[in-house]
Design a protein around this motif. Structure first.
Motif, PDB file in Angstrom:
ATOM      1  N   TYR A  42       0.843  -1.197   0.000  1.00 14.19           N
ATOM      2  CA  TYR A  42       0.000   0.000   0.000  1.00 14.19           C
ATOM      3  C   TYR A  42       0.877   1.244   0.000  1.00 14.19           C
ATOM      4  N   GLY A  43       0.722   2.079  -1.021  1.00 16.00           N
ATOM      5  CA  GLY A  43       1.422   3.345  -1.081  1.00 16.00           C
ATOM      6  C   GLY A  43       2.924   3.187  -0.906  1.00 16.00           C
ATOM      7  N   GLU A  44       3.483   4.024  -0.031  1.00 14.82           N
ATOM      8  CA  GLU A  44       4.922   4.005   0.226  1.00 14.82           C
ATOM      9  C   GLU A  44       5.293   3.137   1.425  1.00 14.82           C
ATOM     10  N   ALA A  45       4.351   2.374   1.946  1.00 13.43           N
ATOM     11  CA  ALA A  45       4.650   1.528   3.096  1.00 13.43           C
ATOM     12  C   ALA A  45       5.736   0.512   2.738  1.00 13.43           C
ATOM     13  N   PRO A  46       6.647   0.228   3.660  1.00 14.45           N
ATOM     14  CA  PRO A  46       7.745  -0.702   3.353  1.00 14.45           C
ATOM     15  C   PRO A  46       7.240  -2.124   3.129  1.00 14.45           C
ATOM     16  N   ALA A  47       7.997  -2.871   2.344  1.00 12.43           N
ATOM     17  CA  ALA A  47       7.622  -4.263   2.065  1.00 12.43           C
ATOM     18  C   ALA A  47       7.670  -5.117   3.320  1.00 12.43           C
ATOM     19  N   GLU A  48       8.494  -4.703   4.283  1.00 14.39           N
ATOM     20  CA  GLU A  48       8.585  -5.438   5.551  1.00 14.39           C
ATOM     21  C   GLU A  48       8.993  -4.475   6.658  1.00 14.39           C
ATOM     22  N   GLU A  49       8.423  -4.651   7.834  1.00 16.14           N
ATOM     23  CA  GLU A  49       8.769  -3.811   8.973  1.00 16.14           C
ATOM     24  C   GLU A  49       8.410  -4.512  10.272  1.00 16.14           C
ATOM     25  N   GLU A  50       8.989  -4.015  11.358  1.00 22.60           N
ATOM     26  CA  GLU A  50       8.613  -4.424  12.706  1.00 22.60           C
ATOM     27  C   GLU A  50       7.794  -3.293  13.318  1.00 22.60           C
ATOM     28  N   ARG A  51       6.642  -3.619  13.885  1.00 24.33           N
ATOM     29  CA  ARG A  51       5.827  -2.594  14.539  1.00 24.33           C
ATOM     30  C   ARG A  51       5.098  -3.215  15.712  1.00 24.33           C
ATOM     31  N   ASP A  52       5.080  -2.508  16.826  1.00 27.69           N
ATOM     32  CA  ASP A  52       4.324  -2.924  18.008  1.00 27.69           C
ATOM     33  C   ASP A  52       4.614  -4.357  18.431  1.00 27.69           C
ATOM     34  N   GLY A  53       5.871  -4.789  18.241  1.00 30.87           N
ATOM     35  CA  GLY A  53       6.269  -6.107  18.724  1.00 30.87           C
ATOM     36  C   GLY A  53       5.995  -7.256  17.783  1.00 30.87           C
ATOM     37  N   TYR A  54       5.642  -6.978  16.532  1.00 30.94           N
ATOM     38  CA  TYR A  54       5.423  -8.058  15.584  1.00 30.94           C
ATOM     39  C   TYR A  54       5.906  -7.654  14.195  1.00 30.94           C
ATOM     40  N   ARG A  55       6.029  -8.654  13.324  1.00 33.89           N
ATOM     41  CA  ARG A  55       6.545  -8.455  11.965  1.00 33.89           C
ATOM     42  C   ARG A  55       5.391  -8.268  10.991  1.00 33.89           C
ATOM     43  N   VAL A  56       5.563  -7.316  10.064  1.00 31.95           N
ATOM     44  CA  VAL A  56       4.580  -7.078   9.007  1.00 31.95           C
ATOM     45  C   VAL A  56       5.256  -7.295   7.660  1.00 31.95           C
ATOM     46  N   VAL A  57       4.635  -8.088   6.808  1.00 34.61           N
ATOM     47  CA  VAL A  57       5.119  -8.311   5.446  1.00 34.61           C
ATOM     48  C   VAL A  57       4.020  -7.900   4.475  1.00 34.61           C
ATOM     49  N   ARG A  58       4.384  -7.058   3.500  1.00 29.65           N
ATOM     50  CA  ARG A  58       3.428  -6.585   2.496  1.00 29.65           C
ATOM     51  C   ARG A  58       3.793  -7.180   1.138  1.00 29.65           C
ATOM     52  N   LEU A  59       2.861  -7.923   0.559  1.00 28.20           N
ATOM     53  CA  LEU A  59       3.099  -8.572  -0.724  1.00 28.20           C
ATOM     54  C   LEU A  59       2.730  -7.629  -1.865  1.00 28.20           C
ATOM     55  N   PRO A  60       3.439  -7.717  -3.000  1.00 33.01           N
ATOM     56  CA  PRO A  60       3.079  -6.895  -4.160  1.00 33.01           C
ATOM     57  C   PRO A  60       1.603  -7.088  -4.518  1.00 33.01           C
ATOM     58  N   ALA A  61       0.952  -5.998  -4.931  1.00 30.34           N
ATOM     59  CA  ALA A  61      -0.498  -6.058  -5.138  1.00 30.34           C
ATOM     60  C   ALA A  61      -0.903  -5.224  -6.340  1.00 30.34           C
ATOM     61  N   VAL A  62      -2.098  -5.497  -6.815  1.00 24.71           N
ATOM     62  CA  VAL A  62      -2.717  -4.752  -7.907  1.00 24.71           C
ATOM     63  C   VAL A  62      -3.922  -4.024  -7.351  1.00 24.71           C
ATOM     64  N   LYS A  63      -3.995  -2.727  -7.606  1.00 24.55           N
ATOM     65  CA  LYS A  63      -5.107  -1.926  -7.102  1.00 24.55           C
ATOM     66  C   LYS A  63      -6.337  -2.124  -7.973  1.00 24.55           C
ATOM     67  N   MET A  64      -7.468  -2.370  -7.321  1.00 28.30           N
ATOM     68  CA  MET A  64      -8.723  -2.558  -8.034  1.00 28.30           C
ATOM     69  C   MET A  64      -9.274  -1.202  -8.472  1.00 28.30           C
ATOM     70  N   PRO A  65      -9.758  -1.080  -9.716  1.00 23.50           N
ATOM     71  CA  PRO A  65     -10.368   0.190 -10.141  1.00 23.50           C
ATOM     72  C   PRO A  65     -11.645   0.465  -9.365  1.00 23.50           C
ATOM     73  N   GLN A  66     -11.907   1.748  -9.106  1.00 20.77           N
ATOM     74  CA  GLN A  66     -13.129   2.126  -8.403  1.00 20.77           C
ATOM     75  C   GLN A  66     -14.276   2.201  -9.399  1.00 20.77           C
ATOM     76  N   LEU A  67     -15.345   1.448  -9.114  1.00 21.50           N
ATOM     77  CA  LEU A  67     -16.443   1.283 -10.057  1.00 21.50           C
ATOM     78  C   LEU A  67     -17.753   1.884  -9.576  1.00 21.50           C
ATOM     79  N   GLY A  68     -17.711   2.596  -8.431  1.00 23.41           N
ATOM     80  CA  GLY A  68     -18.944   3.192  -7.919  1.00 23.41           C
ATOM     81  C   GLY A  68     -19.822   2.222  -7.173  1.00 23.41           C
ATOM     82  N   LEU A  69     -19.269   1.083  -6.743  1.00 20.27           N
ATOM     83  CA  LEU A  69     -20.058   0.102  -6.010  1.00 20.27           C
ATOM     84  C   LEU A  69     -20.168   0.503  -4.551  1.00 20.27           C
ATOM     85  N   SER A  70     -21.049  -0.193  -3.823  1.00 21.91           N
ATOM     86  CA  SER A  70     -21.328   0.188  -2.436  1.00 21.91           C
ATOM     87  C   SER A  70     -20.158  -0.077  -1.515  1.00 21.91           C
TER      88      SER A  70
END
Length: 398
Positions: A42-70
């Motif tokens: 997501y955005g500029e968030a790092p691919a991996e980080e330590e926060r609040d005592g645990y590990r976070v890993v962010r996998l490469p992703a594709v953003k869904m287009p906004q279609l006006g759904l609920s």
């Protein structure tokens, strides 16, 4: 215990699901458990980080287009990116989770991690955050179809234990997914009490030039499911009684029908739209408000509960039995209106602005009710007890 927390939504992305999954992960870690959070980039968030005592890993992703759904958030999915299935399973192989906490029944990370859990005999909890529903008949039929032909068959294979947050979710899951008391837990939304005990970060009234005017805050992304139209429709009556009133709408605007309607009704000058704000600033907006209204289309989500916790009179649109095992009493520890009822919103807001003493009493009772039932420490402990039981049962079957 080793717990993997899996959610396509995760900070720094804002939103109730993101904050709840991150807050629970921090609570699990604080209690001595090893935690791995897996999410979408997501955005500029790092691919991996330590926060609040645990590990976070962010996998490469594709953003869904906004279609006006609920449910039109800026959603990202990992499965279209080559190699993510292998990346995810390698992470889980290395981490060796005892249990997996999935968030969101229609997100691909929940499906992929759920398949891993099923194949490896690892117990999983699945928290249902967002319901596939829409007031638009066409979208409603499409969502019902997707639930029937895609989501329900996947969930039938995954066989998670469900965490359902409110009565609307219970009814929905029973109908759409065939859940029951035998495979479900009814835990409420978790609210981070400590976050609202911190010093305020800003003076919202001064920043927006509001001064001493009556102030209504409505915090949360604007989507068709939370369109702010009941509040805008109520504004002419509110302005008639309190001409200086201001409404601050905080959150990203994905659906701008409320702005167009405000122009039509001649109340656009009463609106201040800030866009999304950092999580640390949220308490400042609630502290500045006389009244908070967010969930007026049916519901009482994280933002509304946080507003109640903060000690600000808050209006929502659920029934008194909305949270299994938690007693809501309209006019005592919560203020309720029917969904999409602008007249009721106007009447309730005017009554509260006319009677500051009653408003303060309601606010104190709402805060006490949320602290006792929705506190993050309380809800996290319920989750951990469930994990302990699921892991123990899984060990017996091995």
């Amino acid at each position: 215990m080793r717990i993997a927390v899996v959610n396509n939504f995760f900070p720094p992305r804002v939103g109730g699901s993101a904050h709840m999954s991150a807050s629970l992960a921090a609570q699990f870690a604080a209690r001595g458990h090893e935690v791995l959070a897996i999410t979408a980039a997501y955005g500029e968030a790092p691919a991996e980080e330590e926060r609040d005592g645990y590990r976070v890993v962010r996998l490469p992703a594709v953003k869904m287009p906004q279609l006006g759904l609920s449910i039109d958030f800026d959603m990202s999915f990992v499965s279209p990116r080559p190699g993510n299935w292998r990346r995810l399973w390698k992470l889980l192989d290395e981490f060796k989770p005892d249990a997996i906490h999935l968030h969101g029944q229609f997100f691909d990370l929940s499906w992929l991690a759920g398949i891993y859990a099923r194949r490896h005999g690892i117990p999983s909890l699945l928290t249902i955050h967002t319901l596939l529903i829409s007031d638009n008949k066409l979208y409603g039929r499409v969502f019902r179809f997707l639930d029937a032909v895609l989501v329900r068959p996947i969930l039938r294979y995954l066989k998670p234990r469900y965490v359902i947050l409110d009565k609307l979710g219970v009814d929905y899951c029973v109908e759409r997914y065939g859940t029951s008391d035998e495979n479900s837990e009814y835990f409420p939304i978790a609210v981070d009490v400590a976050h609202f005990d911190k010093p305020l970060t800003k003076d919202v009234r001064e920043e927006h030039g509001i001064g001493d005017a009556p102030l209504i805050v409505s915090l949360g992304h604007v989507i068709p499911l939370r369109n702010r139209l009941p509040l805008v429709e109520a504004l002419p009556s509110i302005v008639d009684k309190h001409p200086g009133v201001k409404v601050v709408v905080v959150g990203r605007v994905y659906h701008d029908a409320f702005l167009k309607r405000a122009e039509e009704l001649g109340v656009a000058e009463s609106l201040i739209v800030t866009g999304a704000v950092p999580k640390e600033d949220v308490p400042s907006y609630f502290a500045a408000a006389d009244i908070v209204t967010h969930d007026l289309n049916g519901g009482c989500g994280t933002a509304s509960l946080e507003a109640m916790l903060s000690g600000t009179a808050t209006i929502a649109s659920v029934t008194e039995d909305n949270y299994p095992g938690i007693q809501l009493r309209n006019g005592e520890n919560i203020l309720l209106v029917r969904p999409d009822d602008a007249e009721a919103v106007a009447r309730t807001v005017v009554e509260l602005l006319d009677d500051p003493e009653h408003r303060a009493v309601i606010a104190r009772r709402e805060s006490a009710m949320v602290r006792a039932n929705f506190g993050l420490d309380v809800v996290a402990e319920e989750h951990l007890r469930t994990f302990d039981k699921l892991v123990a049962d899984a060990d017996v079957l091995r």
